[in-house]
Design an enzyme around this catalytic site. Structure first.
Site, mmCIF file in Angstrom:
data_model
loop_
_atom_site.group_PDB
_atom_site.id
_atom_site.type_symbol
_atom_site.label_atom_id
_atom_site.label_comp_id
_atom_site.label_asym_id
_atom_site.label_seq_id
_atom_site.Cartn_x
_atom_site.Cartn_y
_atom_site.Cartn_z
ATOM 1 N N GLU A 19 0.644 -1.068 -0.227
ATOM 2 C CA GLU A 19 0.039 0.117 -0.234
ATOM 3 C C GLU A 19 0.512 1.466 0.216
ATOM 4 O OE1 GLU A 19 -2.724 1.884 0.178
ATOM 5 O OE2 GLU A 19 -4.787 0.105 0.139
ATOM 6 N N ARG A 101 -6.077 1.541 12.163
ATOM 7 C CA ARG A 101 -5.113 2.012 12.079
ATOM 8 C C ARG A 101 -5.190 2.493 10.994
ATOM 9 N NH1 ARG A 101 -4.293 -0.395 7.469
ATOM 10 N NH2 ARG A 101 -5.249 -2.602 6.731
ATOM 11 N N ASP A 199 -9.771 0.513 -4.192
ATOM 12 C CA ASP A 199 -8.574 1.048 -3.566
ATOM 13 C C ASP A 199 -8.187 2.158 -3.330
ATOM 14 O OD1 ASP A 199 -6.877 0.099 -1.802
ATOM 15 O OD2 ASP A 199 -7.266 -2.071 -1.398
#
Length: 292
Positions: A19, A101, A199
């Protein structure tokens, strides 16, 4: 509409959850994370070398501060990282809940970082999208499950984001001078019911929104009206985030992941987790530095 593009493996290590790619044109260096692997990758194009930097926490997003420092968004808050030696200094908290997170983020042209948070177990509605600049943190949007596709129009007047669980790409008007919303988000494109989730994303110099399609093995380009203009296949099912690279920002890297795959699924997707280089060409943009 899926276009044939030259695709190469930039780095063959299979990230558990690749990522957050970004690129520093001054040093011709790409950076990205394996969030769950607690690793920061540094790829120098001039030498072709990729370095691994182990981290003591899960980090997901890197912004440039200046030539010597980077800002990392992590599950333990914001950290300043010195490029020369990798040393970390805690700067500010992000979430007080240890069950959350950081996830997707990107810096607005005004120097404001938008950063999303989510539950470590992907609990529905547990996360949020925040604005961070000059040491100030503001919550912009709540009840987000998996924040993604955070990016901005070239003039800074429009922001985009998605909740992958929701399946819609949202658009919101912004103050170009601050990166703060001037109105409510509205849906721009709808991927609900599709196997390919929304995404990470980035906007090119022509205003096209390039979105990695988790589960769809591709990157999709939407225009500012939400129309699908182009799709480029990548050789990993769970494509996670794109970034522009190269001296002319005319190429793209795309991270991927094997998160959630069993041994059989991983064997059927042998390049899952690798990081790819796409030759288009295209007209990319630099990620601006964050203003501290």
């Amino acid at each position: 509409m899926t276009a044939e593009t030259a695709v190469a493996v930039l780095h063959a290590e299979r990230c558990h959850l690749g990522e957050g790619p970004t690129y520093d044109r001054a040093t011709d260096t790409a950076w990205w994370f394996d969030i769950l692997g607690k690793t920061l990758f540094e790829h120098r194009f001039a030498s072709g070398e990729t370095r691994r930097h182990a981290l003591p926490m899960m980090a997901s997003q890197l912004s440039f501060v200046d030539a010597d420092r980077q800002l990392l968004a992590t599950d333990a808050g914001f950290y300043l990282r010195r490029v020369a030696d990798g040393s970390l200094e805690h700067l500010a908290p992000l979430e007080s809940d240890p069950g959350l997170r950081s996830n997707d983020g990107r810096t607005h042209p005004a120097g404001a970082l938008w950063i999303g948070t989510m539950s470590r177990t992907a609990e529905r509605g547990a996360g949020a999208v925040y604005w961070f600049r000059g040491g100030e943190l503001r919550r912009l949007f709540s009840e987000i499950s998996i924040p993604n596709a955070i990016c901005f129009s070239p003039d800074g007047a429009t922001g985009y984001f998605a909740d992958t669980m929701d399946g819609r790409l949202m658009r919101v008007p912004l103050d170009p001078a601050t990166g703060l919303p001037l109105g409510e988000p509205v849906a721009l494109a709808d991927a609900r019911g599709e196997e390919a989730g929304l995404d990470g994303a980035v906007v090119d110099a022509d205003g096209l929104i390039w979105v990695a399609r988790w589960g769809g093995a591709r990157v999709s380009a939407f225009d500012p009206s939400g129309a699908l203009k182009r799709e480029i296949a990548v050789p990993a099912r769970q494509a996670s985030c794109p970034a522009f690279v190269g001296p002319n920002l005319d190429r793209m890297i795309v991270t991927s992941a094997w998160e959630g795959m069993d041994e059989t699924t991983r064997a059927a997707d042998p390049q899952a987790g690798m990081t790819f280089l796409l030759d288009m060409p295209m007209r990319g943009r630099d990620d601006p530095p964050v203003l501290l």
